[in-house]
Write a protein that holds these residues in place. Structure first.
Motif, mmCIF file in Angstrom:
data_model
loop_
_atom_site.group_PDB
_atom_site.id
_atom_site.type_symbol
_atom_site.label_atom_id
_atom_site.label_comp_id
_atom_site.label_asym_id
_atom_site.label_seq_id
_atom_site.Cartn_x
_atom_site.Cartn_y
_atom_site.Cartn_z
ATOM 1 N N ARG A 1 -5.612 1.327 4.100
ATOM 2 C CA ARG A 1 -5.003 -0.003 4.220
ATOM 3 C C ARG A 1 -3.605 0.098 4.822
ATOM 4 O O ARG A 1 -3.230 -0.729 5.661
ATOM 5 C CB ARG A 1 -4.948 -0.676 2.846
ATOM 6 C CG ARG A 1 -4.309 -2.075 2.894
ATOM 7 C CD ARG A 1 -4.523 -2.840 1.609
ATOM 8 N NE ARG A 1 -5.918 -3.177 1.438
ATOM 9 C CZ ARG A 1 -6.677 -2.718 0.439
ATOM 10 N NH1 ARG A 1 -6.161 -1.902 -0.463
ATOM 11 N NH2 ARG A 1 -7.946 -3.066 0.347
ATOM 12 N N GLN A 2 -2.826 1.085 4.414
ATOM 13 C CA GLN A 2 -1.489 1.241 4.989
ATOM 14 C C GLN A 2 -1.576 1.500 6.489
ATOM 15 O O GLN A 2 -0.837 0.898 7.277
ATOM 16 C CB GLN A 2 -0.754 2.394 4.306
ATOM 17 C CG GLN A 2 0.651 2.620 4.851
ATOM 18 C CD GLN A 2 1.321 3.848 4.246
ATOM 19 O OE1 GLN A 2 0.729 4.558 3.442
ATOM 20 N NE2 GLN A 2 2.553 4.097 4.641
ATOM 21 N N ILE B 1 0.563 4.195 -2.894
ATOM 22 C CA ILE B 1 -0.145 5.411 -2.521
ATOM 23 C C ILE B 1 0.434 6.626 -3.236
ATOM 24 O O ILE B 1 -0.310 7.560 -3.598
ATOM 25 C CB ILE B 1 -0.107 5.609 -0.985
ATOM 26 C CG1 ILE B 1 -0.951 6.803 -0.556
ATOM 27 C CG2 ILE B 1 1.321 5.765 -0.490
ATOM 28 C CD1 ILE B 1 -2.415 6.641 -0.832
ATOM 29 N N GLY B 2 1.743 6.648 -3.472
ATOM 30 C CA GLY B 2 2.344 7.785 -4.161
ATOM 31 C C GLY B 2 1.808 7.947 -5.574
ATOM 32 O O GLY B 2 1.457 9.058 -6.007
ATOM 33 N N LYS B 3 1.720 6.848 -6.303
ATOM 34 C CA LYS B 3 1.193 6.903 -7.665
ATOM 35 C C LYS B 3 -0.281 7.292 -7.658
ATOM 36 O O LYS B 3 -0.730 8.071 -8.520
ATOM 37 C CB LYS B 3 1.379 5.542 -8.343
ATOM 38 C CG LYS B 3 0.927 5.513 -9.787
ATOM 39 C CD LYS B 3 1.187 4.154 -10.415
ATOM 40 C CE LYS B 3 0.719 4.133 -11.866
ATOM 41 N NZ LYS B 3 0.965 2.795 -12.505
ATOM 42 N N ALA B 4 -1.042 6.763 -6.701
ATOM 43 C CA ALA B 4 -2.468 7.092 -6.631
ATOM 44 C C ALA B 4 -2.665 8.585 -6.349
ATOM 45 O O ALA B 4 -3.534 9.230 -6.954
ATOM 46 C CB ALA B 4 -3.145 6.253 -5.550
ATOM 47 N N ARG B 5 -1.867 9.141 -5.466
ATOM 48 C CA ARG B 5 -1.980 10.577 -5.172
ATOM 49 C C ARG B 5 -1.559 11.415 -6.367
ATOM 50 O O ARG B 5 -2.162 12.465 -6.644
ATOM 51 C CB ARG B 5 -1.137 10.920 -3.949
ATOM 52 C CG ARG B 5 -1.636 10.301 -2.648
ATOM 53 C CD ARG B 5 -0.723 10.647 -1.487
ATOM 54 N NE ARG B 5 -0.695 12.069 -1.215
ATOM 55 C CZ ARG B 5 0.065 12.628 -0.292
ATOM 56 N NH1 ARG B 5 0.868 11.875 0.458
ATOM 57 N NH2 ARG B 5 0.036 13.930 -0.091
ATOM 58 N N SER B 6 -0.536 10.966 -7.095
ATOM 59 C CA SER B 6 -0.097 11.701 -8.288
ATOM 60 C C SER B 6 -1.181 11.716 -9.346
ATOM 61 O O SER B 6 -1.437 12.743 -9.991
ATOM 62 C CB SER B 6 1.182 11.071 -8.834
ATOM 63 O OG SER B 6 2.230 11.130 -7.890
ATOM 64 N N ARG B 7 -1.830 10.576 -9.561
ATOM 65 C CA ARG B 7 -2.910 10.518 -10.547
ATOM 66 C C ARG B 7 -4.074 11.411 -10.125
ATOM 67 O O ARG B 7 -4.687 12.091 -10.957
ATOM 68 C CB ARG B 7 -3.385 9.079 -10.714
ATOM 69 C CG ARG B 7 -2.359 8.150 -11.328
ATOM 70 C CD ARG B 7 -2.889 6.734 -11.402
ATOM 71 N NE ARG B 7 -4.042 6.647 -12.292
ATOM 72 C CZ ARG B 7 -4.848 5.601 -12.354
ATOM 73 N NH1 ARG B 7 -4.653 4.575 -11.550
ATOM 74 N NH2 ARG B 7 -5.867 5.587 -13.198
ATOM 75 N N ALA C 1 0.830 -1.211 0.000
ATOM 76 C CA ALA C 1 0.000 0.000 0.000
ATOM 77 C C ALA C 1 0.863 1.260 0.000
ATOM 78 O O ALA C 1 0.547 2.232 -0.692
ATOM 79 C CB ALA C 1 -0.928 -0.011 1.220
ATOM 80 N N ALA C 2 1.961 1.242 0.760
ATOM 81 C CA ALA C 2 2.848 2.408 0.807
ATOM 82 C C ALA C 2 3.500 2.661 -0.550
ATOM 83 O O ALA C 2 3.711 3.820 -0.936
ATOM 84 C CB ALA C 2 3.916 2.204 1.875
ATOM 85 N N SER C 3 3.810 1.594 -1.293
ATOM 86 C CA SER C 3 4.437 1.767 -2.601
ATOM 87 C C SER C 3 3.458 2.267 -3.657
ATOM 88 O O SER C 3 3.859 2.902 -4.635
ATOM 89 C CB SER C 3 5.045 0.440 -3.062
ATOM 90 O OG SER C 3 4.034 -0.533 -3.271
#
Length: 297
Positions: free
Chosen positions: A250-251, A33-39, A29-31
């Protein structure tokens, strides 16, 4: 005593296995979350721009468009619930379902007929278990939604909204999703998406005035082109916010579960050591008692 040690060792082993699973899910989840926030951040300018364009056209064009006109004769209300495909995310899906049930109860009190559309296996299983009919369902990509999925959902909901009342059309469309504020705060929201509400009021400080448009060929054609894109962008934005919220929840939940597993391991280790010490003490007592008995004889 030996039996107690065996039980504690088994519990320690099973808890260690669970801890590895929780830790792996936390890292995954931590790996992501960054991409999800960027999108989510990348999609925000387009969503804001098309929202302003639609607001400007709907405000300055004196036309009655199907997507902006109230239909009191239609008694059906479409509700889209955005949940997750998997669990292990704390109260993420439960919060959305709770808000959805509140909305459904309010619509039923108004005498409306609710038509349910859901995304995510959690909502599907929730309503299937309760024998509630679903008009549409989408599963498989709750933590990484695509524009194609958003377009499919938007087209389905638009068709349901634009259909005639006799053909099962809906007079309103509500979306229940989780809005991502930050890594700590994610709040469930209920948004009425259709019919589009045009509110004329005082501008917020720092907000630019709505532009004036010249419509070519006509305001109706412009709205016909803009409003479906507006609905698609709003639904896509909701899915992106929900995906980021799901991963953040989830994280956080898996981090807490990992810490709880470590506490359990420490507790079971202490209990196992106490059982082992009690066993050693009992063996020494038996040896001393036997030696005293032999010496007395």
């Amino acid at each position: 005593m030996a039996g107690q040690q065996r039980v504690y060792r088994q519990r320690i082993k099973s808890t260690q296995s669970l801890k590895k699973i929780f830790r792996a899910m936390e890292l995954i989840a931590a790996s992501r979350i960054g991409k999800a926030r960027s999108r989510m951040t990348a999609a925000s300018p387009y969503a804001r721009a098309i929202t302003r364009a639609v607001s400007a056209v709907a405000t300055h064009a004196d036309v009655d468009h199907p997507l902006t006109t109230e239909r009191p004769e239609n008694n059906r209300v479409a509700v889209l619930l955005v949940t997750s495909d998997r669990g292990m995310a704390g109260a993420y899906s439960a919060s959305v379902l709770r808000e959805g049930e509140k909305l459904i109860a309010e619509q039923l009190e108004r005498g409306k007929e609710v038509v349910l559309y859901v995304t995510g296996r959690r909502a599907v299983s929730f309503y299937t278990f309760r024998h509630r009919e679903l008009a549409g369902r989408w599963t498989g990509a709750s933590d990484s939604p695509t524009a194609e999925t958003a377009q499919e959902i938007a087209n389905t909901l638009l068709d349901a909204f634009l259909a005639d009342t006799d053909e099962g059309g809906c007079g309103e469309l509500h979306v229940v999703y989780t809005h991502f504020v930050n890594m700590v705060t994610q709040t469930p929201r209920v948004v009425r998406m259709l019919p589009l509400e045009v509110v004329e009021g005082v501008m917020e400080p720092g907000e630019e005035p709505l532009p004036l448009y010249e419509f070519e060929p006509s305001p109706e054609v412009v709205l016909d082109a803009l409003l479906p894109r507006y609905i698609q962008s709003r639904i896509y934005s909701c899915l992106l916010h929900a995906a980021a919220s799901e991963l953040a929840a989830r994280q956080r939940a898996m981090h807490t579960a990992t810490e709880n597993a470590e506490d359990l391991i420490r507790m079971y280790t202490r209990l196992a050591n106490q059982a082992r010490q009690s066993e050693i003490t009992q063996e020494i007592s038996e040896i001393v008692s036997g030696a005293d008995a032999l010496a007395a004889s």
